[in-house]
Design an enzyme around this catalytic site. Structure first.
Site, mmCIF file in Angstrom:
data_model
loop_
_atom_site.group_PDB
_atom_site.id
_atom_site.type_symbol
_atom_site.label_atom_id
_atom_site.label_comp_id
_atom_site.label_asym_id
_atom_site.label_seq_id
_atom_site.Cartn_x
_atom_site.Cartn_y
_atom_site.Cartn_z
ATOM 1 N N TYR A 189 -9.299 -14.699 7.241
ATOM 2 C CA TYR A 189 -8.956 -13.614 8.159
ATOM 3 C C TYR A 189 -9.998 -12.499 8.084
ATOM 4 O O TYR A 189 -10.530 -12.055 9.108
ATOM 5 C CB TYR A 189 -7.568 -13.080 7.789
ATOM 6 N N SER A 211 -9.379 -5.385 12.726
ATOM 7 C CA SER A 211 -8.422 -5.024 11.681
ATOM 8 C C SER A 211 -9.170 -4.122 10.735
ATOM 9 O O SER A 211 -10.410 -4.149 10.693
ATOM 10 C CB SER A 211 -7.977 -6.283 10.929
#
Length: 263
Positions: A156, A143
């Site tokens: 995350y 990401s």
């Protein structure tokens, strides 16, 4: 060292979004594809149909990336495929909790899904590829938050940063076997995980993004496709950001009246 890894791929989390687009693209390029889903049986059936419509074989297995035996799915699918040339780790999860409110269970669940799962799948895939002796490709979908922090996403971001570094170490260790390992780091992409349908990508305004819109899943899949191909033979240990330039905006805030201003 052979650079002709077999056209046999496994794409985790291929029931929707980036995983589904990647599996479809690889099938278009002549890959048979092993697919995994967590709970979306309808989605994975659609992906399998798309793969088979392109004249390729598909095999489907249920998969929980947070399970201690997550890597076993790679062996099951590789057995059905008759080998393995490419692994794409897409399956992942997020959360939305500030650190002061983040409980250990959530932290562990996110790390298990986003870091332990790709570690185990990569390990099992790499063992297969080394044994086969034909080289291979491992591609981890991280990401933009592999590189940039985000409020309310500590677990995350930590997992994605960890996966980014794991990618580099694995690249270093597997290079002698003709196996490359790279990361693709998407920004905001229109997928079910971001609460959007992929068709919305080109029709939403994002004033905070230089390109001005979210990304389409196909725009991420195309970079993965490059990294899965012989064209990327000399690329390893890299992270490709696919974010429309979002990560270039650190020094800018957005003021709707005047456009960009410096912070």
């Amino acid at each position: 060292m052979s650079n002709h890894h077999p056209r046999l791929a496994i794409v985790t989390g291929s029931d929707s979004g980036i995983g589904q687009a990647t599996a479809t693209l690889l099938a278009s390029e002549g890959f048979d594809v092993g697919l995994t889903f967590h709970s979306d049986e309808e989605g994975i059936r659609r992906t399998a149909e798309e793969v088979e419509r392109r004249g390729q074989r598909s095999f489907v297995e249920p998969f929980d990336a947070s399970s201690p035996d997550a890597g076993a799915v790679v062996d099951r699918l590789a057995d059905q495929l008759g080998g393995l040339g490419v692994l794409v780790n897409v399956a992942g999860t997020g959360h939305s909790d500030r650190v002061l409110d983040l409980d250990l269970d959530t932290w562990r669940r996110v790390l298990a899904t986003d870091l332990d799962g790709p570690f185990l799948c990569s390990q099992h895939a790499a063992r297969r590829m080394v044994q086969q002796g034909d080289g291979g490709r491992i591609i981890n979908v991280t990401s933009v938050h592999e590189h940039l922090p985000r409020l309310g996403a500590a677990a995350y971001c930590s997992a994605k940063a960890g996966l980014g570094m794991f990618t580099k170490v694995l690249a270093l260790e597997l290079a002698e076997h003709g196996i490359t390992v790279n990361a693709v780091a998407p920004g905001e992409i229109s997928t079910p995980m971001t609460g959007q349908d992929e068709s919305e990508a080109y029709h939403q305004e994002r004033p905070g993004n230089p390109v001005g819109r979210p990304g389409h899943v196909a725009e991420v899949a195309s970079v993965i496709g490059f990294l899965a191909s012989p064209r990327s033979a000399y690329v390893t240990g890299s992270s490709y950001t696919v974010d429309g330039g979002l990560s270039l905006m650190a020094a800018h805030g957005h003021d709707t009246a005047t456009g960009w201003r410096e912070i």
